[in-house]
Enzyme design. Sequence first.
Site, mmCIF file in Angstrom:
data_model
loop_
_atom_site.group_PDB
_atom_site.id
_atom_site.type_symbol
_atom_site.label_atom_id
_atom_site.label_comp_id
_atom_site.label_asym_id
_atom_site.label_seq_id
_atom_site.Cartn_x
_atom_site.Cartn_y
_atom_site.Cartn_z
ATOM 1 N N LYS A 244 -8.770 6.433 -19.365
ATOM 2 C CA LYS A 244 -9.122 6.931 -20.694
ATOM 3 C C LYS A 244 -7.923 6.829 -21.648
ATOM 4 O O LYS A 244 -7.457 5.747 -21.909
ATOM 5 C CB LYS A 244 -9.668 8.355 -20.561
ATOM 6 C CG LYS A 244 -10.643 8.549 -19.388
ATOM 7 C CD LYS A 244 -11.939 7.759 -19.545
ATOM 8 C CE LYS A 244 -12.768 7.689 -18.264
ATOM 9 N NZ LYS A 244 -13.131 8.969 -17.664
ATOM 10 N N ASP B 247 -7.524 18.655 -14.043
ATOM 11 C CA ASP B 247 -7.839 17.334 -14.579
ATOM 12 C C ASP B 247 -7.440 17.349 -16.057
ATOM 13 O O ASP B 247 -8.049 18.037 -16.871
ATOM 14 C CB ASP B 247 -9.347 17.089 -14.403
ATOM 15 C CG ASP B 247 -9.802 15.728 -14.899
ATOM 16 O OD1 ASP B 247 -9.130 15.151 -15.785
ATOM 17 O OD2 ASP B 247 -10.843 15.246 -14.427
ATOM 18 N N TYR C 79 -16.520 16.744 -15.059
ATOM 19 C CA TYR C 79 -16.971 15.353 -15.130
ATOM 20 C C TYR C 79 -18.065 15.108 -14.081
ATOM 21 O O TYR C 79 -17.950 15.583 -12.946
ATOM 22 C CB TYR C 79 -15.750 14.458 -14.876
ATOM 23 C CG TYR C 79 -16.043 12.993 -14.836
ATOM 24 C CD1 TYR C 79 -16.397 12.306 -15.987
ATOM 25 C CD2 TYR C 79 -15.961 12.288 -13.637
ATOM 26 C CE1 TYR C 79 -16.664 10.955 -15.946
ATOM 27 C CE2 TYR C 79 -16.221 10.930 -13.585
ATOM 28 C CZ TYR C 79 -16.583 10.266 -14.751
ATOM 29 O OH TYR C 79 -16.844 8.933 -14.691
ATOM 30 N N ARG D 250 0.859 -1.208 0.000
ATOM 31 C CA ARG D 250 0.000 0.000 0.000
ATOM 32 C C ARG D 250 0.881 1.238 0.000
ATOM 33 O O ARG D 250 0.625 2.214 -0.681
ATOM 34 C CB ARG D 250 -0.951 -0.006 1.207
ATOM 35 C CG ARG D 250 -1.672 1.326 1.392
ATOM 36 C CD ARG D 250 -2.940 1.282 2.244
ATOM 37 N NE ARG D 250 -2.903 0.361 3.347
ATOM 38 C CZ ARG D 250 -2.175 0.526 4.468
ATOM 39 N NH1 ARG D 250 -1.434 1.613 4.623
ATOM 40 N NH2 ARG D 250 -2.197 -0.378 5.423
#
Length: 377
Positions: free
Chosen positions: A195, A170, A98, A46
């Site tokens: 994407k 973004d 978004y 992690r």
Amino acid sequence: MRLKTRLIHGGIDGDPATGAVSVPIYQVSTYKQEAIGKHKGFEYSRTGNPTRHALETYIAEIEGGARGLAFGSGMAALSTILSMFDKGDHIVVGDDVYGGTYRVVTRVFLRQGLEATFVDTSDLAAVEAAIRPETKAIIMETPTNPLLKVSDIAALAKIAKSKGVLLAVDNTFMTPYWQNPLDLGADIVYHSATKYLGGHSDVVAGLVVTKDAQLGEDLHFLQNAIGGILGPQDSWLLLRGMKTLGIRMEEHEENTRTLAKWLSERKDIERVIYPGLENHPGHELIKKQARGFGGMISFDVGSAARAEEVLAKVKWFTLAESLGAVESLISVPARMTHASIPAERRAELGITDGLVRISVGIEDVQDLIEDLEQALS
Ligand SMILES: *Cc1c(COP(=O)(O)O)cnc(C)c1O
């Protein structure tokens, strides 16, 4: 090293231990320590994993920042960024972001006491007016989704700096191949790597890069504390996908320009929105701050019924949410990606029921044109 070379050789090139040309998938959760606290840089996956580390080093280099971080999704990346703020802090968010960004801010973070104002970030005066003493950050996208509005990153960075707030961009739609927000003054750039960066519709991931090492350290603390990390398999897939980002983006761009021109010559379409078209209000600005226009087009076919008909008839455009993959995708934002935004707000923003969004793939553009032709007629 130029960008196309950096995309191939950037970050950690292969595996120094074995000579493997591709960074191996370190499918491991923990690492043997020689003595307490004495290890080779990895303790627990992690906190850090060599495959994820290779990806994080790579994206930091591609975006020109100090520190890269990889998350299990774009939303996990954004949520970790938003976790930097406290109850009573305020953020300014683009009003055409978004749908999932709008949702996580309004339905998760506002509930915990963060405050937010949504503004059109292409209106610099409106952004400046929205900043309060408690404001900690401006969160924006350019071009936006699905209206492809362009905002001036350098000008917003200047405002952010003068007010002592962070600017987070973004960069999902443009990718670092076309646009580098950190070079324009942003503090944080983040991606839905699901994407274009992944590019093959086979991985959900998020990436963050900070300009500054301390901010990167702060976000790494939160990445480790919250735990929304990307696993080694998906980190490897993303590394593999990003090697071809350059050639894919060039192809997306060329096909998109051809389709946008073809669509804008049709009389049965009300408006074609593509920043690469000279009539787009953000055309000059995007030319100034980016090297390309991206692979997304939105166009209005007039009504929800016609949109539904077009979507039912297309053969090479896959009806799906998401974008940025090698295959062309088609969607109706009002009923899909932006369905979580209330209807009145969608109307205010101009996300009409007949608005169709396409993510142009890298098929032969002639097939794409013929397909849209038969679907529209
Ligand atoms: C898809 C998307 C996101 C969310 O990313 P996920 O990987 O789906 O969590 C955020 N911003 C933009 C612009 C997107 O297109």
